[in-house]
Design a protein around this motif. Structure first.
Motif, PDB file in Angstrom:
ATOM      1  N   CYS A   1       0.831  -1.212   0.000  1.00 59.46           N
ATOM      2  CA  CYS A   1       0.000   0.000   0.000  1.00 59.46           C
ATOM      3  C   CYS A   1       0.860   1.255   0.000  1.00 59.46           C
TER       4      CYS A   1
ATOM      5  N   LEU B   1      -6.576   0.491  -4.227  1.00 62.39           N
ATOM      6  CA  LEU B   1      -7.103   0.200  -2.891  1.00 62.39           C
ATOM      7  C   LEU B   1      -8.308  -0.733  -2.943  1.00 62.39           C
TER       8      LEU B   1
ATOM      9  N   LEU C   1      -6.740   2.658   3.087  1.00 61.11           N
ATOM     10  CA  LEU C   1      -5.354   3.133   3.102  1.00 61.11           C
ATOM     11  C   LEU C   1      -4.851   3.329   4.529  1.00 61.11           C
TER      12      LEU C   1
END
Length: 575
Positions: A281, A563, A444
Motif C-alpha cells: 500500500c 485500494l 489506506l
C-alpha cells in the motif's frame, strides 16, 4: 526539488552534489554549502566560502598575468581549481534561487568574478524556470507574501534548495503546503518500506512518463541513502519483487481498469522476497503520487536547476549568441490560436456565471452512461500519443523501467489505451460501490496510518482552491469548471460518479481544454508549448491550477483502483 526536495532527513546534504568519494577540499566545500541550510552556521560558512574562492581567484589572476600568452584555459589546469569548479553550478543556483539575500549576494559575487576571469558558463544568462511560464509570473525569492516566503524558507532548510517545481507551485501556496506534507511523509516519514526503496519506486513511477526531472532528483536521493547503483542500470538488476512491482506500476499508469486481485496476490505472498500489505500500500501511494507529479512537471514545462541540467544543455542556454530556451526545446507556434482562445475563455466564464450547479437528478442509467461515454468525445491528445514509452529508451540517459519479468501475473502494458465504455470485457469503476471518502480512505489508513489524512487534505484543498476569476473576468463561481475537469479525468480512467451529470463536461470544457487535460493525464511527456498557449486564454497561474486539478484527479482515480483491489484481496481473510 524541494518537496524534501519535495524530502526530509536529519542534517540533509544539498542534493545534486552526488554521493562520491571526495578529497579533503571537495569535502570541505561540500560541508560549507551544506551548512548554509542552518541559520546558526550560515554566516560563518558564507564567509569561509567567499574567502576560499576569492583567494583562488587572486592566485589565478596572478598566474594569468605571469603568462606571456595569457591562455584562458590555464586556470582550469590547476587541480585545486578543478575540484572547486565542480561546485560552481551549485553556487550559481544559490545566487538566484535562495530565499536568504545574504546567500544570493555572496554566491552572486563568486559567480560574477568567475565570469570576469573568462571561466565557461559560471552564471546562467537565462533565469527561466519553465519553458512556458515567464520568470515574472513566479513568486520571487524575496516574495513579500508570507505564505510563499515561509514555503521557500522551509524548502531551503529541509533540502538546501528551492526547486523550480516548488517555485511554480508557490503560485498556489495553499496547495503547496499539503502537497509538501504528504510528499515528505510518504518518502521520509514512518513506514515499513526502507528509505532507499521508496526512492527507487519514485524513479520507477517517474520513468513511466520519461520524467527526467524527477528521475534525476530521486536517483540522487537513492544513492545518497546507500541504494545499490546496479538497480538503476536495468530492471534485470532489480530484486524479484521489484521486477513484479513494475507490472503494477505500468498497469496503474496506463490502464488501471485492468487491475485484478490475481495480479497483486503474488506480490504479497509470505516470505522475505515479497511485500507485506503495508509495504504494498505504501508503494501504491508513492507510484500514484509520482504519476500525478509527472503531469505537473511536464504540463508546466518545469526546467531543471543549473546544478542539475546536463552541461551541454546548460552551455547552449547560457552562451552569448546561443539559441534561446524556446529554440533549444523546439517550441513553435506560440501565438497560434490566441484570438480563438480568448473568445473561448470569455464564453466559458459567461457559462459559469449562468450555471447553477446541482447534482444529477435523472434515474435513467442508460442515458447517464451515454453522457459518460460522450464526455470524452473531442478529447484528442497530442500528436504521437500512441507512442510506446519504450520508444524513448535510446535517447534517454536514464533507464526506462518497463517490466519484462518472466511469469509476471500482470498483462504486458507499455502505453495508455483509451477506456472503451462499450467493451464487454471491461467494467466501469462506480464510485457508489467504492469511493475515496467511504472506502478508499479507511482502507489506506488501515495499512499506512496517517497518510490517508494527509492525502485527504491534499485532495480537499486542490478541489476547493479558487480565486473566483477566469482570465480577466471577475466574480465567477468556477466550481462547475473545476469539477468538470476532475470528472473528465475520472472519465479517461473509467471511473464514473453516479451523482455527476456528465453533460456538464462538454458544456464546461472546450475541445482544446479536454485535449490538454487528457494529454497531461495520459501522455504528459507529449505536452507541447502550442497546447499550453492555445488551450485557453487565462493567466499562467490558472493553467498551473488546471494542471494541479488534473494531476490530483488522476492520482485519486489510480488510488481507487489499487485500494479496491487490496480490499478485495483481504475480503476472504476478514470473513
Amino acid at each position: 526539488m524541494y518537496i524534501k526536495d519535495l524530502g526530509q532527513m536529519a542534517d540533509p546534504p544539498i542534493k545534486g552534489e552526488g554521493s562520491v568519494d571526495r578529497d579533503e577540499q571537495d569535502a570541505y566545500i561540500y560541508s560549507l554549502l551544506t551548512a548554509l541550510q542552518t541559520e546558526s552556521e550560515r554566516e560563518g560558512s558564507l564567509s569561509a566560502l567567499a574567502s576560499l574562492y576569492q583567494s583562488k581567484f587572486a592566485d589565478m589572476k596572478e598566474s594569468l598575468r605571469d603568462q606571456k600568452e595569457g591562455q584562458e584555459s590555464a586556470p582550469c589546469e590547476d587541480p585545486d581549481w578543478a575540484t572547486m569548479k565542480k561546485h560552481l553550478p551549485t553556487i550559481v543556483r544559490l545566487s538566484i534561487g535562495c530565499p536568504h539575500s545574504e546567500v544570493r549576494t555572496i554566491c552572486g559575487e563568486i559567480a560574477k568574478e568567475a565570469a570576469a576571469l573568462g571561466l565557461r558558463n559560471p552564471r546562467p544568462k537565462s533565469s527561466r524556470i519553465s519553458l512556458y511560464i515567464s520568470p515574472g509570473e513566479v513568486p520571487p525569492m524575496d516574495s513579500t507574501d508570507e505564505d510563499v516566503h515561509a514555503e521557500y524558507i522551509e524548502a531551503f532548510a529541509a533540502d538546501g534548495r528551492v526547486s523550480h517545481f516548488t517555485q511554480i507551485l508557490a503560485m498556489h501556496p495553499e496547495y503547496l503546503t499539503p502537497l509538501r506534507e504528504s510528499h515528505n511523509f510518504m518518502l521520509w516519514g514512518p513506514g515499513s518500506l526502507p528509505l532507499p526503496e521508496r526512492h527507487m519506486i519514485a524513479i520507477m513511477a517517474s520513468s513511466s512518463h520519461n520524467c527526467k526531472y524527477l528521475m534525476d532528483i530521486h536517483t540522487r536521493h537513492f544513492l545518497d541513502l546507500g541504494g545499490d547503483a546496479k538497480w538503476l542500470e536495468s530492471s534485470e538488476h532489480l530484486p524479484r519483487k521489484y521486477q513484479l512491482l513494475l507490472g503494477l506500476n505500468a498497469t496503474l499508469a496506463y490502464q488501471p481498469w485492468l487491475l485484478q486481485v490475481e495480479h497483486i496476490a503474488p506480490l504479497v505472498k509470505s516470505g522475505a522476497d515479497n511485500f507485506s500489505l503495508n509495504e504494498l500500500c505504501h508503494a501504491l501511494v508513492i507510484m500514484t503520487h509520482f504519476h500525478g507529479l509527472t503531469g505537473i512537471i511536464w504540463g508546466c514545462g518545469v526546467l531543471p536547476e543549473p546544478d542539475a541540467v546536463e552541461e551541454t544543455l546548460l552551455n547552449s542556454l547560457d552562451c552569448e549568441g546561443s539559441p534561446s530556451p524556446t529554440e533549444v526545446f523546439d517550441i513553435t507556434d506560440a501565438d497560434e490560436g490566441a484570438q480563438e482562445t480568448k473568445m473561448t475563455s470569455e464564453a466559458t466564464a459567461e457559462k459559469l456565471r449562468q450555471t447553477a450547479f446541482s447534482p444529477r437528478e435523472d434515474d435513467d442509467d442508460h442515458v447517464h452512461l451515454e453522457d459518460f461515454a460522450a464526455a470524452d468525445n473531442d478529447g484528442s491528445p497530442a500528436d504521437g500519443a500512441d507512442a510506446d514509452v519504450e520508444d524513448d529508451k535510446e535517447s534517454n540517459q536514464y533507464t526506462i523501467f518497463t517490466w519484462d519479468a518472466q511469469d509476471s501475473p500482470f498483462p504486458r502494458i507499455t502505453k495508455h489505451v483509451d477506456f472503451d465504455v462499450k467493451s464487454k470485457e471491461l467494467s466501469l469503476f462506480r464510485m457508489q460501490h467504492f469511493s475515496w471518502v467511504d472506502e478508499g480512505y479507511s482502507t489506506l489508513n488501515r495499512y499506512c496510518p496517517d497518510i490517508g489524512d494527509l492525502l485527504e487534505n491534499e485532495f480537499r484543498v486542490s478541489k476547493n482552491l479558487t480565486y473566483e476569476f477566469m482570465g480577466e473576468v471577475r466574480n465567477v463561481n468556477t466550481f462547475p469548471f473545476r469539477w468538470a475537469i476532475w470528472n473528465y479525468v475520472y472519465r479517461t480512467k473509467g471511473v464514473v460518479d453516479d451523482d455527476y451529470t456528465y453533460k456538464e463536461v462538454n458544456k464546461m470544457l472546450t475541445k482544446e481544454v479536454k485535449g490538454f487535460v487528457k494529454t497531461l493525464c495520459c501522455f504528459p511527456h507529449l505536452i507541447t508549448h502550442k497546447q499550453w498557449t492555445s488551450f485557453m486564454d487565462i493567466k499562467p497561474s490558472e493553467k498551473v491550477h488546471i494542471c494541479i486539478l488534473a494531476a490530483e484527479a488522476r492520482k485519486q482515480s489510480e488510488l481507487l483502483y489499487g485500494l479496491r483491489t487490496v480490499m478485495h484481496l483481504m475480503e476472504p481473510q476478514s470473513r
